[in-house]
Design a protein around this motif. Structure first.
Motif, short mmCIF file in Angstrom:
data_model
loop_
_atom_site.label_atom_id
_atom_site.label_comp_id
_atom_site.label_asym_id
_atom_site.label_seq_id
_atom_site.Cartn_x
_atom_site.Cartn_y
_atom_site.Cartn_z
N PRO A 50 0.80 -1.22 0.00
CA PRO A 50 0.00 0.00 0.00
C PRO A 50 0.84 1.27 0.00
CG PRO A 50 -0.13 -1.11 2.13
CD PRO A 50 0.62 -2.03 1.22
N TYR A 51 0.30 2.31 -0.65
CA TYR A 51 0.99 3.59 -0.79
C TYR A 51 -0.03 4.71 -0.65
CZ TYR A 51 3.89 7.26 -2.96
OH TYR A 51 4.59 8.42 -3.22
N SER A 52 0.42 5.82 -0.09
CA SER A 52 -0.49 6.94 0.17
C SER A 52 -0.98 7.62 -1.11
CB SER A 52 0.23 7.98 1.05
OG SER A 52 1.46 8.36 0.46
N ASP A 53 -0.24 7.51 -2.21
CA ASP A 53 -0.58 8.27 -3.42
C ASP A 53 -0.52 7.40 -4.68
OD1 ASP A 53 0.74 10.19 -1.33
OD2 ASP A 53 -0.56 11.43 -2.59
N MET A 66 -5.60 2.92 1.54
CA MET A 66 -5.79 3.78 2.72
C MET A 66 -6.09 2.95 3.95
SD MET A 66 -5.01 6.68 2.00
CE MET A 66 -5.23 7.78 3.38
N LEU A 69 -3.04 1.06 5.16
CA LEU A 69 -2.08 1.95 5.84
C LEU A 69 -2.60 2.31 7.23
CD1 LEU A 69 -0.99 4.35 2.93
CD2 LEU A 69 0.38 2.56 4.00
N SER A 74 3.04 -1.73 6.43
CA SER A 74 4.22 -1.09 5.86
C SER A 74 5.04 -2.20 5.21
CB SER A 74 5.05 -0.43 6.97
OG SER A 74 5.59 -1.44 7.81
N LEU A 99 7.20 3.17 -6.37
CA LEU A 99 8.65 3.26 -6.18
C LEU A 99 9.06 3.87 -4.84
CD1 LEU A 99 11.36 2.73 -7.55
CD2 LEU A 99 11.10 4.88 -8.80
N ASN A 100 8.32 4.89 -4.37
CA ASN A 100 8.86 5.64 -3.22
C ASN A 100 9.06 4.79 -1.95
OD1 ASN A 100 9.91 8.17 -2.28
ND2 ASN A 100 8.11 8.28 -0.94
N PRO A 101 8.05 3.99 -1.53
CA PRO A 101 8.29 3.16 -0.35
C PRO A 101 9.48 2.21 -0.53
CG PRO A 101 5.95 3.25 -0.83
CD PRO A 101 6.65 3.90 -1.99
N ILE A 103 12.26 2.71 -2.48
CA ILE A 103 13.57 3.37 -2.37
C ILE A 103 13.84 3.88 -0.95
CG2 ILE A 103 13.85 3.89 -4.84
CD1 ILE A 103 13.10 6.73 -4.31
N GLN A 104 12.77 4.15 -0.19
CA GLN A 104 13.02 4.53 1.21
C GLN A 104 13.51 3.31 2.00
OE1 GLN A 104 13.13 7.66 1.73
NE2 GLN A 104 12.11 8.15 -0.19
N ASN B 172 -3.08 14.06 -7.73
CA ASN B 172 -3.28 12.62 -7.98
C ASN B 172 -4.46 12.39 -8.91
OD1 ASN B 172 -1.22 11.90 -6.22
ND2 ASN B 172 -2.59 11.51 -4.50
N ARG B 176 -4.70 10.76 -12.69
CA ARG B 176 -5.52 9.59 -13.00
C ARG B 176 -6.44 9.88 -14.18
NH1 ARG B 176 -6.37 9.43 -6.97
NH2 ARG B 176 -4.76 7.96 -6.27
N ILE B 280 9.97 10.39 -4.19
CA ILE B 280 9.31 10.59 -5.48
C ILE B 280 7.84 10.93 -5.27
CG2 ILE B 280 8.54 9.40 -7.58
CD1 ILE B 280 11.26 7.85 -7.32
N GLU B 292 9.07 7.34 7.55
CA GLU B 292 10.20 6.45 7.35
C GLU B 292 9.88 5.38 6.30
OE1 GLU B 292 12.30 3.59 10.42
OE2 GLU B 292 11.55 5.42 11.36
N ASP B 293 8.61 4.98 6.23
CA ASP B 293 8.19 3.95 5.27
C ASP B 293 7.93 4.49 3.87
OD1 ASP B 293 8.06 2.06 7.34
OD2 ASP B 293 6.04 2.73 7.86
N GLY B 294 8.16 5.78 3.65
CA GLY B 294 7.96 6.33 2.32
C GLY B 294 6.52 6.66 1.99
N GLN B 295 5.69 6.82 3.03
CA GLN B 295 4.31 7.29 2.79
C GLN B 295 4.33 8.81 2.89
OE1 GLN B 295 2.34 5.01 1.76
NE2 GLN B 295 3.41 3.21 2.54
#
Lengths: 257, 392
Positions: A50-53, A66, A69, A74, A99-101, A103-104, B172, B176, B280, B292-295
């Motif tokens: 899952p990702y916020s965006d 959502m 999360l 995570s 990608l973002n989660p 690369i973090q 966003n 889309r 990103i 920290e988790d990139g959210q």
């Protein structure tokens, strides 16, 4: 041998891949859902991180992201849940995430962990081909991970050939100009696109996704490819399920009957 | 040298991290935009509209009472006097001509404060193009007048109801919808964010701001170069426009004012360079407020236009190499600075712009320094917020 390669070696038709979001509907549902998908007779499990965006996803998958999360999911938690996955699940497993989660977490650490847990492939929708070739391909290969790219009706023939050259595992054919879950049914225009890609005789197997929800759309898609991917429709089934194991079984069996 | 490279990077930041479905659109734009905007045809139409429709050049106004108060020679670049009330229209005029030349029929846009949405709806009315603007549900509430303006101009306003229901979520949603309508639709991004070539393209359309500052200041002060240029930064389009022709003039200090919300460390902030790490968002690598988790972390600012968890990649680069100084301005201080300008100069600034005004209290400068503040927008849309805040 990589389980994705092995699958497509022995099965070339009506391959069914099921996508769901890790940690949804409840945090600890991840592994039981994977087992239920396997028991029901699907061929590939795609676990969504899952990702916020999630910009390539429609409302159904956005909402599942959502909720997951908010449940506390995570990448670290997911890797914990999948620690003993290979004692219980034998199907090919693909992680799908933005990608973002990743690369973090650290790309190399991430790939290493995937290999350790027995994950077979990755789908990273916002990782462009050039960046993959320049920065990550060698790493994915080193850890035995197959990388799946998406193509859409807008993708030029030249680019499809490039993607075919740099892909392994399978190619994800987005069925229409659409985000996930946007449309249902398959139009003549889409069929023309499926046929066009089929006639290109690509080296990689192709699975069609976006808009696949039932036996009819699955069968139609399978006529023009090696099979199909179901995501949003599956998320809707598990969202309101009181009996995950049985609901998953009856849904998947109704699709592949 | 500060400039974008072939792959769309400013140093470590930028690029085009987009789903494959958007690749053809981005490629079409990347391959054509420089060619098109270099043509005489384009330049003629663009310049004529900026002059007769937008009302450019905007004045460079010597603010004597503000200067006296702060002890410097302060000039205001009056982007608030642009048609539609903010600098945003410089970019939408450029992009709508581009969209027409690319044969597009529909326009989509995201908006935060509504200024970019209004500027987009305006040029769509002008060119007879269909327009849909995505706006966070929270922003629709707090910038009601701009929502009504867009509707009067014939645009459809669609609420983005996911996440924090602000600019990030509107962006966003616009992305889309672009994936869903890739062939006939052009997406007019309003800031120097998004996948390459957007950040550079938007900066170039906004660079008319610093182009004018140079000759206007030369007329008034005998030099093209002020000692400082100050601008507020959310995504950073007005700052990019005000800094553009000074990027490589090292004696001109560049000052960017971010929104600190209730305080940088309050958990209710949008101070990206203070709190962000590389990540990103919306197709480019940049500094980003994230866990920290990139959210992506949901930001907060009293000004909808600065309520964004990222920053344009060029600004991340200016921060990274120390070319620009960044200050983080709290809601309360910005409101006071907005009232101060209203009382001293008879100009009610947008709350976004008020952040840049407060930067005067946070940085060091000398008494005879020439300071140009980019007055990016007017405060009409913010009357509700000013009235509720009531500190006057």
């Amino acid at each position: 041998m990589n389980r994705i390669d092995h699958l497509f070696d022995r099965k070339k038709e009506r391959v069914l891949s099921i996508y769901f979001t890790a940690g949804f509907p409840d945090l600890e549902d991840t592994l039981p859902i994977m087992q239920a998908i396997e028991d029901a007779g699907a061929d590939i499990i795609e676990v969504g991180v899952p990702y916020s965006d999630p910009i390539a996803d429609g409302p159904t998958i956005q909402e599942s992201n959502m909720i997951a999360l908010n449940n506390g999911m995570s990448l670290k938690k997911l890797f914990d849940q999948l620690k003993d996955m290979r004692k219980k699940v034998s199907l090919p497993v693909v992680l799908m995430g933005y990608l973002n989660p990743i690369i973090q977490y650290g790309m190399e650490e991430f790939c290493k962990k995937c290999q350790e847990l027995g994950i077979d492939g990755l789908i990273v929708p916002d990782l462009p081909m050039q960046q993959y070739i320049d920065e990550y391909k060698e790493m994915f290969d080193r850890y035995g991970l197959r990388n799946t790219f998406l193509i859409s009706p807008q993708t030029s023939e030249k680019r499809i050939k490039e993607i075919d050259d740099y892909s392994n595992g399978f190619i994800y054919m987005v069925s229409a100009h659409a985000i996930t879950g946007a449309k249902s049914g398959i139009s003549n225009e889409q069929i023309a696109y499926f046929e066009r890609v089929k006639s290109m005789e690509l080296k990689n197997p192709r699975l069609i996704g976006f808009g696949i929800s039932d036996a009819e759309t699955f069968s139609t898609a399978s006529q023009y490819s090696n099979g199909a991917i179901i995501g949003s429709a599956f998320i809707k089934i598990i969202k309101n399920s009181k009996d995950l194991k049985n609901d998953i079984k009856s849904y998947i069996q109704s699709v592949i009957k | 040298m500060i400039r974008v490279d072939e792959k769309g990077f400013y140093g470590k930041f930028g690029g085009a991290y987009i789903p494959e479905m958007l690749h053809p659109n981005i490629e079409e734009l990347r391959e054509n935009y420089e060619k098109i905007i270099a043509t005489e045809d384009f330049q003629k139409e663009f310049r004529a509209l900026l002059k007769d429709y937008v009302g450019r050049p905007t004045p460079l106004y010597f603010a004597s009472r503000l200067s006296e108060k702060h002890g410097a020679k302060i000039y205001l670049k009056r982007e608030d006097l642009c048609h539609t009330g903010a600098h945003k229209v410089n970019n939408t005029v450029g992009q709508i001509i581009l969209a027409k030349k690319l044969g597009k029929k529909r326009i989509i846009a995201e908006t935060g404060a509504g200024q970019h949405g209004v500027a987009t709806a305006t040029v769509c009315a002008l060119m007879g193009m269909e327009c849909t603007v995505y706006m966070g549900a929270l922003d629709i509430q707090r910038q009601r007048p701009n929502v009504e303006r867009m509707k009067i101009l014939g645009a459809k306003v669609v609420a983005a109801t996911s996440g924090s229901q602000t600019l990030k979520d509107a962006t966003n949603e616009a992305m889309r919808q672009w994936i869903n309508n890739p062939v006939d639709t052009h997406y007019i991004i309003g800031s120097v964010v998004g996948p390459h070539p957007y950040p550079e393209m938007v900066a170039r359309f906004q660079s008319v701001i610093s182009e004018e500052i140079k000759w206007q200041l030369k007329e008034k002060e005998g030099t093209e170069n002020p000692d400082l240029v100050i601008a507020c930064v959310g995504g950073g389009s007005n700052a990019a426009g005000a800094f553009y022709h000074y990027y490589n003039t090292s004696q001109v200090r560049l000052v960017a004012a971010e929104a600190a919300g209730l305080g940088v460390n309050s958990g209710k902030s949008a101070a990206t360079t203070a709190l962000g790490t590389p990540g990103i968002l919306h197709g480019s690598k940049t500094l980003l407020m994230q866990t920290e988790d990139g959210q992506v972390v949901e930001p907060h600012s009293i000004s909808a236009g600065l309520d964004y968890p990222g920053i344009g990649p060029v600004h991340a680069h200016l921060f990274d190499i120390g070319r620009a100084e960044f200050v983080a301005v709290e809601d309360e201080d910005a409101m006071k600075a907005g009232i101060e300008l209203s009382r001293l100069e008879g100009i009610i600034p947008a709350i976004e712009t008020a952040h840049a005004l407060h930067a005067l209290n946070m940085i060091e400068y000398k008494k005879d320094d020439i300071i140009v503040i980019n007055l990016s927008g007017r405060g009409d849309k913010d009357l509700d917020t000013y009235i509720k805040w009531g500190g006057y």
